[in-house]
Design a protein around this motif. Structure first.
Motif, short mmCIF file in Angstrom:
data_model
loop_
_atom_site.label_atom_id
_atom_site.label_comp_id
_atom_site.label_asym_id
_atom_site.label_seq_id
_atom_site.Cartn_x
_atom_site.Cartn_y
_atom_site.Cartn_z
N ARG A 40 0.82 -1.21 0.00
CA ARG A 40 0.00 0.00 0.00
C ARG A 40 0.86 1.26 0.00
O ARG A 40 0.46 2.28 -0.54
CB ARG A 40 -0.94 0.00 1.20
CG ARG A 40 -2.06 -1.00 1.02
CD ARG A 40 -3.06 -0.92 2.15
NE ARG A 40 -3.96 -2.05 2.05
CZ ARG A 40 -3.94 -3.09 2.87
NH1 ARG A 40 -3.08 -3.12 3.88
NH2 ARG A 40 -4.77 -4.08 2.71
N ILE A 133 -3.02 9.30 -3.35
CA ILE A 133 -2.29 8.95 -2.13
C ILE A 133 -0.79 9.14 -2.33
O ILE A 133 -0.09 9.60 -1.42
CB ILE A 133 -2.62 7.49 -1.72
CG1 ILE A 133 -4.08 7.38 -1.27
CG2 ILE A 133 -1.68 7.01 -0.61
CD1 ILE A 133 -4.58 5.97 -1.10
N PHE A 144 -2.92 7.73 6.57
CA PHE A 144 -4.12 7.46 5.76
C PHE A 144 -4.23 5.97 5.43
O PHE A 144 -5.29 5.37 5.58
CB PHE A 144 -4.12 8.29 4.48
CG PHE A 144 -5.32 8.03 3.62
CD1 PHE A 144 -6.52 8.67 3.89
CD2 PHE A 144 -5.28 7.11 2.58
CE1 PHE A 144 -7.66 8.41 3.13
CE2 PHE A 144 -6.40 6.84 1.82
CZ PHE A 144 -7.60 7.50 2.08
N ARG A 147 -5.11 3.82 8.49
CA ARG A 147 -6.47 4.07 8.98
C ARG A 147 -7.52 3.60 7.96
O ARG A 147 -8.48 2.93 8.32
CB ARG A 147 -6.62 5.57 9.27
CG ARG A 147 -7.92 5.94 9.87
CD ARG A 147 -7.87 5.80 11.39
NE ARG A 147 -9.11 6.31 11.91
CZ ARG A 147 -9.93 5.59 12.66
NH1 ARG A 147 -9.62 4.39 13.03
NH2 ARG A 147 -11.06 6.10 13.07
N TYR A 148 -7.33 3.94 6.70
CA TYR A 148 -8.33 3.66 5.66
C TYR A 148 -8.34 2.18 5.26
O TYR A 148 -9.39 1.56 5.24
CB TYR A 148 -8.06 4.54 4.44
CG TYR A 148 -9.05 4.37 3.32
CD1 TYR A 148 -10.30 4.98 3.38
CD2 TYR A 148 -8.74 3.60 2.21
CE1 TYR A 148 -11.22 4.83 2.36
CE2 TYR A 148 -9.66 3.44 1.17
CZ TYR A 148 -10.89 4.06 1.25
OH TYR A 148 -11.79 3.90 0.23
N TYR A 149 -7.18 1.64 4.94
CA TYR A 149 -7.12 0.26 4.45
C TYR A 149 -7.06 -0.77 5.58
O TYR A 149 -7.71 -1.80 5.53
CB TYR A 149 -5.93 0.06 3.52
CG TYR A 149 -6.14 0.66 2.16
CD1 TYR A 149 -6.99 0.07 1.24
CD2 TYR A 149 -5.49 1.84 1.79
CE1 TYR A 149 -7.19 0.62 -0.01
CE2 TYR A 149 -5.68 2.39 0.54
CZ TYR A 149 -6.53 1.79 -0.35
OH TYR A 149 -6.73 2.34 -1.59
N GLU A 151 -7.82 -0.17 8.73
CA GLU A 151 -8.82 0.15 9.74
C GLU A 151 -8.25 0.10 11.15
O GLU A 151 -8.89 -0.38 12.10
CB GLU A 151 -10.05 -0.77 9.60
CG GLU A 151 -10.72 -0.63 8.27
CD GLU A 151 -11.90 -1.58 8.07
OE1 GLU A 151 -12.12 -2.47 8.92
OE2 GLU A 151 -12.59 -1.42 7.05
N TYR A 172 -4.54 12.56 9.32
CA TYR A 172 -5.56 11.82 8.56
C TYR A 172 -6.56 12.79 7.94
O TYR A 172 -6.90 12.68 6.75
CB TYR A 172 -6.28 10.82 9.46
CG TYR A 172 -7.30 10.00 8.71
CD1 TYR A 172 -6.90 8.94 7.91
CD2 TYR A 172 -8.65 10.28 8.80
CE1 TYR A 172 -7.83 8.19 7.20
CE2 TYR A 172 -9.58 9.54 8.11
CZ TYR A 172 -9.18 8.50 7.31
OH TYR A 172 -10.09 7.76 6.60
N HIS A 173 -7.02 13.76 8.71
CA HIS A 173 -8.00 14.73 8.20
C HIS A 173 -7.41 15.52 7.03
O HIS A 173 -8.07 15.72 6.00
CB HIS A 173 -8.43 15.68 9.32
CG HIS A 173 -9.34 16.77 8.85
ND1 HIS A 173 -10.65 16.55 8.49
CD2 HIS A 173 -9.10 18.09 8.64
CE1 HIS A 173 -11.19 17.69 8.08
NE2 HIS A 173 -10.27 18.63 8.18
N VAL A 176 -7.23 13.25 3.92
CA VAL A 176 -8.55 13.07 3.30
C VAL A 176 -8.92 14.31 2.49
O VAL A 176 -9.40 14.21 1.35
CB VAL A 176 -9.63 12.75 4.37
CG1 VAL A 176 -11.03 12.83 3.79
CG2 VAL A 176 -9.38 11.37 4.97
#
Length: 187
Positions: A40, A133, A144, A147-149, A151, A172-173, A176
């Motif tokens: 990733r 990304i 990111f 957190r995203y992939y 979780e 993270y914010h 995004v």
């Protein structure tokens, strides 16, 4: 191959008599998880394979420094993420940055490279997300992705990256927001 708990593997890694066998079990049990964390970040299969090998070699050489303060997977993830980021930094240093940072020095975009990669199983939207990304700074990209992939909870990410949860939430914010802006520019 024999399945052991993380705690059992950690104990066997500390004993020089069982270290090789325990490391072999570790490789069998955790390589796939590490591969996908690395993939990733570095995006391409061949690069991920190289970084995984470097990660496992570094873990083997650093076994004496593993004190068990954190979980074995946390320690391995920290090594994998650092190796991935080092790989990206090294790769970026070798590439002459063009005026459009979404392309490499041959003028091929991340999106095009991913769509041509036989190991990439996503669609065009996923490739565009990966391109967005790839534009993020290292820390934002890593937070990111985790957190995203994966979780992962901020507390888990905090222990891996040694950063406060507040800073991770902010990263993270911002990531995004940048990704949304990237998609808006592309559409």
């Amino acid at each position: 191959m024999e399945q052991l708990s993380e705690k059992e593997i950690a104990l066997q890694l500390q004993d020089t008599a069982t270290r090789r066998q325990a490391f072999s079990i570790l490789v069998g049990q955790y390589s796939e998880m590490l591969y996908w964390k690395i993939r990733r970040i570095v995006m391409f299969h061949d690069d991920a394979d190289d970084v995984l090998q470097n990660t496992l070699m570094k873990a083997w050489k650093s076994l004496d420094s593993f004190r068990g303060d954190s979980k074995l997977t946390t320690w391995l993830c920290r090594i994998a993420i650092n190796e991935s980021l080092d790989f990206i930094r090294h790769k970026q240093a070798l590439v002459i940055v063009s005026s459009d940072s979404t392309t490499d020095n041959a003028g091929v975009s991340v999106h095009e490279k991913l769509m041509a990669d036989e190991y990439f199983d996503g669609d065009s939207a996923e490739a565009l997300l990966q391109e967005a990304i790839s534009q993020l700074p290292d820390v934002q990209r890593t937070v990111f992705l985790m957190r995203y992939y994966d979780e992962m909870k901020y507390s888990e990410i905090s222990s891996i990256l040694n950063t406060s949860e507040g800073a991770l939430k902010a990263s993270y914010h911002i990531a995004v927001t940048k990704i949304k802006e990237y998609f808006e520019r592309k559409n």
